[in-house]
Enzyme design. Structure first.
Site, PDB file in Angstrom:
ATOM      1  N   GLN A  66      36.816  38.145  50.396  1.00  0.00           N
ATOM      2  CA  GLN A  66      37.930  37.821  49.448  1.00  0.00           C
ATOM      3  C   GLN A  66      39.152  37.775  50.156  1.00  0.00           C
ATOM      4  OE1 GLN A  66      39.697  39.891  46.161  1.00  0.00           O
ATOM      5  NE2 GLN A  66      38.636  38.363  44.917  1.00  0.00           N
ATOM      6  N   CYS A  96      44.314  38.902  40.721  1.00  0.00           N
ATOM      7  CA  CYS A  96      44.866  40.517  40.903  1.00  0.00           C
ATOM      8  C   CYS A  96      46.151  40.617  40.328  1.00  0.00           C
ATOM      9  CB  CYS A  96      44.872  40.787  42.571  1.00  0.00           C
ATOM     10  SG  CYS A  96      45.529  42.472  42.633  1.00  0.00           S
ATOM     11  N   ASN A 194      32.270  38.071  34.238  1.00  0.00           N
ATOM     12  CA  ASN A 194      32.557  39.243  34.835  1.00  0.00           C
ATOM     13  C   ASN A 194      33.580  39.980  33.569  1.00  0.00           C
ATOM     14  OD1 ASN A 194      35.385  40.514  36.916  1.00  0.00           O
ATOM     15  ND2 ASN A 194      33.252  41.410  36.765  1.00  0.00           N
ATOM     16  N   GLY A 195      33.284  41.573  33.670  1.00  0.00           N
ATOM     17  CA  GLY A 195      33.977  42.292  32.826  1.00  0.00           C
ATOM     18  C   GLY A 195      33.175  43.220  31.894  1.00  0.00           C
TER      19      GLY A 195
END
Ligand SMILES: Cc1cc2nc3c(=O)[nH]c(=O)nc-3n(C[C@H](O)[C@H](O)[C@H](O)COP(=O)(O)O)c2cc1C
Length: 308
Positions: A66, A96, A194-195
């Site tokens: 990444q 981010c 995701n999460g």
């Protein structure tokens, strides 16, 4: 590379380094794993000065490296370097939220509110490499701007292979529950959810919403077997001590003891979390700077034999 219903190991800065990925691989040889995020500036600069000094990824299988940055040219250069280092795919960080990345450098989550720049970066990276490119993002900048679908459309139009979506906004950081929206037919790119995904039940729920895969982040801490367990490759191990020793060994090999031992303390905290007497154990471990002594204490606490 992207198979349906796959489990992914999330990028976690300061955590998903080469030793951590290596210990995960002992339980899950195939699952796609992300590296920690890498700054395109520092990567390109460091590579100019010392191209030999770089991690190779060829031996790591299905690994996505990444990158983050706000300069399309440098992002493309960084992607080329990582492709040459053996990465299986390149991921662009578009989520981010930390100020140093998102507000001060215009990278990460900032790309969710600057779609023009996001498009420029995606196009440059896709053009620069032959391997697949993905993006990882969030629902939007804040509650008033939940526009992830627009970014997914841009990504799809620019030739991105798949995307990961974290069910929080930038404003939420890591607070509140991650709420993943249903994936509808107008989304033209495969999406990984995701999460807060921790169990096989969570994975099933995410799949039922139309996601092609589930990405696991914090739930892997202290549980490097979790990805293997969720993907059906392995059972939960009965003995944890030898796994911790092996992880420590990988850290010592990679960083050397002076750096590895302080770095390993957080892993000890995660491995021992919830166990009786773990607070005293952690206090003790935090004062140890010798590898042999650390191994001895780990063996005492988990009741295993030291392999010294
Ligand atoms: C300590 C930490 C470091 C992280 N580092 C990154 C990173 O380098 N790149 C990235 O895209 N996301 C990063 N994230 C976000 C995670 O990849 C993931 O999206 C988030 O933790 C939600 O997933 P989870 O609930 O499964 O942990 C980080 C999160 C944490 C807690």
């Amino acid at each position: 590379m992207l198979l349906n219903n796959q489990i992914f190991g999330a990028p976690l800065a300061g955590i998903t380094d080469k030793p951590f990925r290596r210990i995960i691989r002992t339980f899950a040889s195939e699952v796609p794993l992300y590296t920690e995020m890498i700054s395109c500036h520092s990567l390109v600069e460091a590579h100019k000065n010392c191209p030999r000094n770089f991690d190779r990824y060829d031996d790591e299988g299905n690994i996505g490296t990444q990158i983050f940055g706000a300069d399309a040219g440098l992002m493309a250069d960084a992607a080329r370097i990582l492709q040459d280092s053996g990465a299986a795919w390149i991921d662009i960080n578009m989520g981010c939220p930390v100020p140093k990345v998102a507000t001060r450098s215009g990278a990460g989550a900032n790309l969710m509110r600057d779609h023009h720049l996001a498009e420029k970066i995606i196009k440059a990276v896709v053009k620069a490499v032959q391997i697949p490119v993905s993006i990882k993002t969030r629902l939007g900048w804040d509650e008033a701007h939940v526009d992830w679908k627009d970014l997914m459309q841009i990504a799809a139009d620019c030739g991105v292979s798949f995307a990961a979506l974290h069910g929080r906004t930038r404003a939420q950081l890591y607070t509140g529950a991650s709420i993943l929206p249903k994936i509808t037919d107008d989304v033209k790119i495969p999406i990984i959810g995701n999460g807060d995904i921790m169990t096989s039940e969570d994975v099933r729920r995410v799949k039922s919403l139309g996601y092609v895969g589930a990405m696991i982040g914090r739930a892997m801490l202290g549980r490097p077997w979790l990805l293997g367990e969720l993907s059906g490759d392995t059972q939960v191990p009965t003995e944890i001590g030898p796994i911790i020793l092996r992880h420590l060994e990988y850290m010592l090999e990679y960083y050397g003891s002076k750096t590895a031992i302080p770095m390993f303390r957080k892993h000890v905290a995660w491995y021992s979390s919830g166990m009786s007497n773990s607070t005293n154990f952690r206090v003790k471990v935090n004062q140890i700077s010798d590898a042999k002594e650390l191994k001895k204490e780990i063996c005492k606490f988990w009741g295993c034999e030291a392999v010294i």
